[in-house]
Motif scaffolding. Sequence first.
Motif: not given
Length: 326
Positions: A143-146, A150-151, A174-175, A193-197
Amino acid sequence: MDLTDRPRRLRRDGIRPLVSETDLDATDLVAPVFVDATTDERVPIESMPNHERVPVDEAVARVEEVRETGVEAVMVFGIPESKDERGTRAWADDGVVQEAVRRITAETDAYVITDVCLCEYTSHGHCGVLEPDAESDPTLTVQNDPTLDLLAKTAVSHAEAGADMVAPSSMTDGMIAAIRTALDDAGFADLPILSYAVKYESAFYGPFRDAADGAPAFGDRRHYQMDPANGREALREARLDVDQGADALMVKPALAYLDVVRAVREGFDRPVAAYNVSGEYAMIHAAAEKGWLDLEETAYESLLAMKRAGADLIVTYFAEDVAHRL
């Protein structure tokens, strides 16, 4: 035949380094470090020669070994003492990454990046909160939004422990916005923030899943990691993360995706990281053990190719080996 233009004139030893277009330096490299809360001694990672899981008590010593080679940055991954459905040990104040980061930042000058994901901490091995019936229905997954909350909690806990940079890797939509907002609200507006984009659902991750004990217990990650067939989508993912506040962009894997590294480099005014993943590392080692390749030369050439494609920094299991040469 016109021989007035002779490129070989610039390939002699004296001039060759002066006209070299691409440089690779130890300070371009980030060394992954695996800290294991379930062991009191170092545990070799069989599928990744020369790498180990280290106990929390040896995290500082391990980072000092990295620093002695000239590599200044590490990325910390954790193997927790226990797992559950939601991965609650990921943001625990006394979690394995949190404790290791406190010690590393207190006792070394290393630049510490932390991997922000839940797959090492969930009992099912997926990167977030599962949809109901996901275990029995392969069309369902995380589930994406929930998962976003936590992230964000995990990233803040890493910042509070002393991380210099956080690197969310779950490919949750959206992380970056969720983590940026949480960090800012917690007083960490200056933490990058280094995103694993751009993270592909790749066959090259196998040895890492042994190293971090993060393999899915069922199914796969194709519903949230990118399709290896897609290149244009990578630019869409990177653009979304830049708009949400990413300070740097990661492409993972690297060797099979150098075209994507180049596209991201040309498309965005952010530093670009390439992750030279475990399968790329292991296959070069395996060929070298067979005598088919020279290990050091092949590793160096691979990393040089990533720099040439446009990477500003490279996360690589070859960091220490290549740094000795550099």
